[in-house]
Scaffold this active site. Structure first.
Site, PDB file in Angstrom:
ATOM      1  N   ARG A   1       0.826  -1.215   0.000  1.00 37.55           N
ATOM      2  CA  ARG A   1       0.000   0.000   0.000  1.00 37.55           C
ATOM      3  C   ARG A   1       0.862   1.269   0.000  1.00 37.55           C
ATOM      4  O   ARG A   1       0.486   2.275  -0.598  1.00 37.55           O
ATOM      5  CB  ARG A   1      -0.949   0.007   1.202  1.00 37.55           C
ATOM      6  CG  ARG A   1      -2.164  -0.881   0.988  1.00 37.55           C
ATOM      7  CD  ARG A   1      -3.125  -0.854   2.169  1.00 37.55           C
ATOM      8  NE  ARG A   1      -4.353  -1.566   1.833  1.00 37.55           N
ATOM      9  CZ  ARG A   1      -5.335  -1.817   2.695  1.00 37.55           C
ATOM     10  NH1 ARG A   1      -5.236  -1.419   3.961  1.00 37.55           N
ATOM     11  NH2 ARG A   1      -6.425  -2.458   2.310  1.00 37.55           N
TER      12      ARG A   1
ATOM     13  N   GLY B   1     -12.364  -4.730   2.021  1.00 41.01           N
ATOM     14  CA  GLY B   1     -13.799  -4.447   2.078  1.00 41.01           C
ATOM     15  C   GLY B   1     -14.294  -3.584   0.929  1.00 41.01           C
ATOM     16  O   GLY B   1     -15.383  -3.808   0.393  1.00 41.01           O
TER      17      GLY B   1
ATOM     18  N   LYS C   1     -17.003 -18.709   3.047  1.00 34.99           N
ATOM     19  CA  LYS C   1     -18.430 -18.653   3.339  1.00 34.99           C
ATOM     20  C   LYS C   1     -19.283 -17.944   2.299  1.00 34.99           C
ATOM     21  O   LYS C   1     -18.929 -16.871   1.820  1.00 34.99           O
ATOM     22  CB  LYS C   1     -18.638 -17.938   4.671  1.00 34.99           C
ATOM     23  CG  LYS C   1     -18.175 -18.773   5.846  1.00 34.99           C
ATOM     24  CD  LYS C   1     -18.442 -18.041   7.130  1.00 34.99           C
ATOM     25  CE  LYS C   1     -18.265 -18.961   8.320  1.00 34.99           C
ATOM     26  NZ  LYS C   1     -18.481 -18.211   9.562  1.00 34.99           N
TER      27      LYS C   1
ATOM     28  N   GLY D   1      -9.286  -9.098   0.471  1.00 30.48           N
ATOM     29  CA  GLY D   1      -8.778  -9.985   1.524  1.00 30.48           C
ATOM     30  C   GLY D   1      -7.654 -10.918   1.136  1.00 30.48           C
ATOM     31  O   GLY D   1      -6.562 -10.485   0.770  1.00 30.48           O
TER      32      GLY D   1
HETATM   33  C1  3PG Z   1      -8.648  -1.666   5.042  1.00 29.94           C
HETATM   34  O1  3PG Z   1      -7.561  -1.934   5.588  1.00 29.94           O
HETATM   35  O2  3PG Z   1      -9.365  -2.526   4.509  1.00 29.94           O
HETATM   36  C2  3PG Z   1      -9.048  -0.225   4.955  1.00 29.94           C
HETATM   37  O3  3PG Z   1      -8.022   0.594   5.371  1.00 29.94           O
HETATM   38  C3  3PG Z   1     -10.313   0.032   5.730  1.00 29.94           C
HETATM   39  O4  3PG Z   1     -10.135  -0.245   7.086  1.00 29.94           O
HETATM   40  P1  3PG Z   1     -11.411  -0.437   8.015  1.00 29.94           P
HETATM   41  O5  3PG Z   1     -12.038  -1.725   7.572  1.00 29.94           O
HETATM   42  O6  3PG Z   1     -10.911  -0.459   9.427  1.00 29.94           O
HETATM   43  O7  3PG Z   1     -12.337   0.719   7.755  1.00 29.94           O
HETATM   44 MG    MG Z   2     -11.119  -3.897   6.264  1.00 27.31          MG
END
Ligand code: 3PG
Ligand code: MG
Length: 397
Positions: free
Chosen positions: A38, A378, A198, A355
């Protein structure tokens, strides 16, 4: 797609205080960054603004702190970032108030300053207008380069876009470009590969994908739920039996939308959930009662690879087997290598994210060969679900 956003091409940053929202939420162990991907991604934007004489003021969160706490300080991350971009990065112990104002006031054109974790203030996650106004005082313009935090409507990821002239950073721009090519306006046919444990965490994603793609490969633990719903005995495999009706509904929806669902036709079965435990390939009519499906079988791999051959665009989220344990990484590695080879041969546009996916592709040694790999978790999932991302919406002209 990026035409609908203002980018760094649309602003003269020289002498301006540029609030740049980045994602510094990197994996750390013992105070050291363990994966700097990142940081490498945001280097382009930071360096460009700095070289053009803008004052780069970095805003970011780290972890999910409840108030100020040292173990979620961005200080060590700012130091790691300085190593990556090979420029000094100053640090201020707060993201607002006198401490921040003083640090910003001391900046010269081209300087880079990282402010402390915005989430040390609960107002950040509430997108509190007063907090947004405090942040806005520190800058002349706002640049969002954090696609991976764009699913959050927080002060620094969204609120500032209403308060200051807003621009997409280079990483955001590249991400939106790549993702647009994958689902919004893709070269057809499009195939999606979705794996992971899942179904329950990916119902919205699957429901959206079947209306958009021509073929959907389902692998990983979640495939067992679909197989069970179709009457296959899956033994002791991970399986959400209560979601059988949901699985059948997704299959029906796919059929109505002309999306081919590709489920495993055979499976690698073991009797313990452990690396290198004895395992064998089984047909779906012969999964032992005590067995656990830990990967797709050899015939399934051939089927997936053939489906990749038929596609012009691939979107991948989630491993198709328990890839963190050998030999149950075989299906994921085989598919990833095949997709990488097709991409290198210019036959395929391949986009992956979310993920475990990046870890799986790194494990397969092909991360550099995909067209684009998102570092978003996410946010990538919500994008695949077809949901508008607040941090992206606010950038639209
Ligand atoms: C992540 O690492 O997926 C993003 O920085 C968002 O983090 P968060 O899910 O704590 O909002
Ligand atoms: Mg996250």
């Amino acid at each position: 797609m990026t035409n609908s956003f203002r980018t760094l091409d649309d602003v003269d940053v020289k002498g301006k205080r540029v609030l740049v929202r980045v994602d510094l939420n990197v994996p750390m162990d013992g105070g050291k960054v363990t994966d700097a991907t990142r940081l490498e991604r945001i280097a382009t934007t930071i360096t460009e603004i700095s070289n053009k004489g803008g004052k780069v003021i970095l805003l970011a969160h780290f972890g999910r702190p409840k108030g100020r706490d040292d173990k979620n300080s961005l200080k060590p991350v700012a130091a790691a970032l300085a190593d990556v971009i090979k420029k000094p990065v100053a640090f201020a112990d707060d993201s607002v108030g006198d401490v921040a104002a003083k640090a910003v006031g001391a900046m010269k054109d081209g300087d880079i300053l990282c402010l402390e974790n915005t989430r040390f203030h609960s107002a950040e996650e509430k997108n509190d207008p007063a907090f947004v106004a405090e942040l806005a005082k520190l800058g002349d313009i706002w640049v969002n380069d954090a696609f991976s935090a764009a699913h959050r409507a927080h002060a620094s990821t969204e609120g500032l876009g209403h308060k200051l002239p807003a621009y997409a950073g280079r990483t955001m721009q590249a991400e939106l470009d790549a993702l647009g090519k994958a689902l919004d306006a893709p070269t057809k046919p499009v195939i999606a590969i979705v794996g992971g444990a899942k179904v329950s965490s990916k119902i919205d994603l699957l429901e959206n994908l079947v209306t958009k793609v021509d073929a959907l490969v389902i692998g990983g633990g979640m495939a067992n739920t679909f197989l069970h719903a179709q009457g296959v005995k899956v033994g002791k495999s991970l399986c959400e039996k209560d979601l059988a009706a949901t699985a059948l509904r997704i299959i029906d929806k796919a059929e109505a939308s002309g999306c081919a669902i590709i489920l495993p036709v055979d499976a690698i079965v073991a009797f313990h959930f452990a690396a290198n435990t004895p395992s064998h390939a089984y047909g779906l009519d012969a999964i032992p009662d005590e067995g656990m499906i830990l990967d797709v079988g050899p015939q399934s791999i051939e089927r997936i690879n053939a489906a990749i051959d038929d596609a012009a665009t691939l979107v991948w989220n989630g491993p198709v087997g328990a890839f963190e344990m050998t030999p149950f990484d075989r299906g994921t590695v085989a598919g990833a290598k095949h997709a990488a080879a097709r991409t290198k041969a210019k036959k395929l546009i391949s986009v992956a994210g979310g993920g475990d996916t990046v870890a799986a592709l790194n494990h397969a040694g092909v991360a550099d060969d995909f067209s684009y790999i998102s570092t978003a978790g996410g946010a990538f999932l919500e994008w695949m679900e077809g949901k508008p991302l607040p941090g992206v919406e606010v950038l639209k002209k």
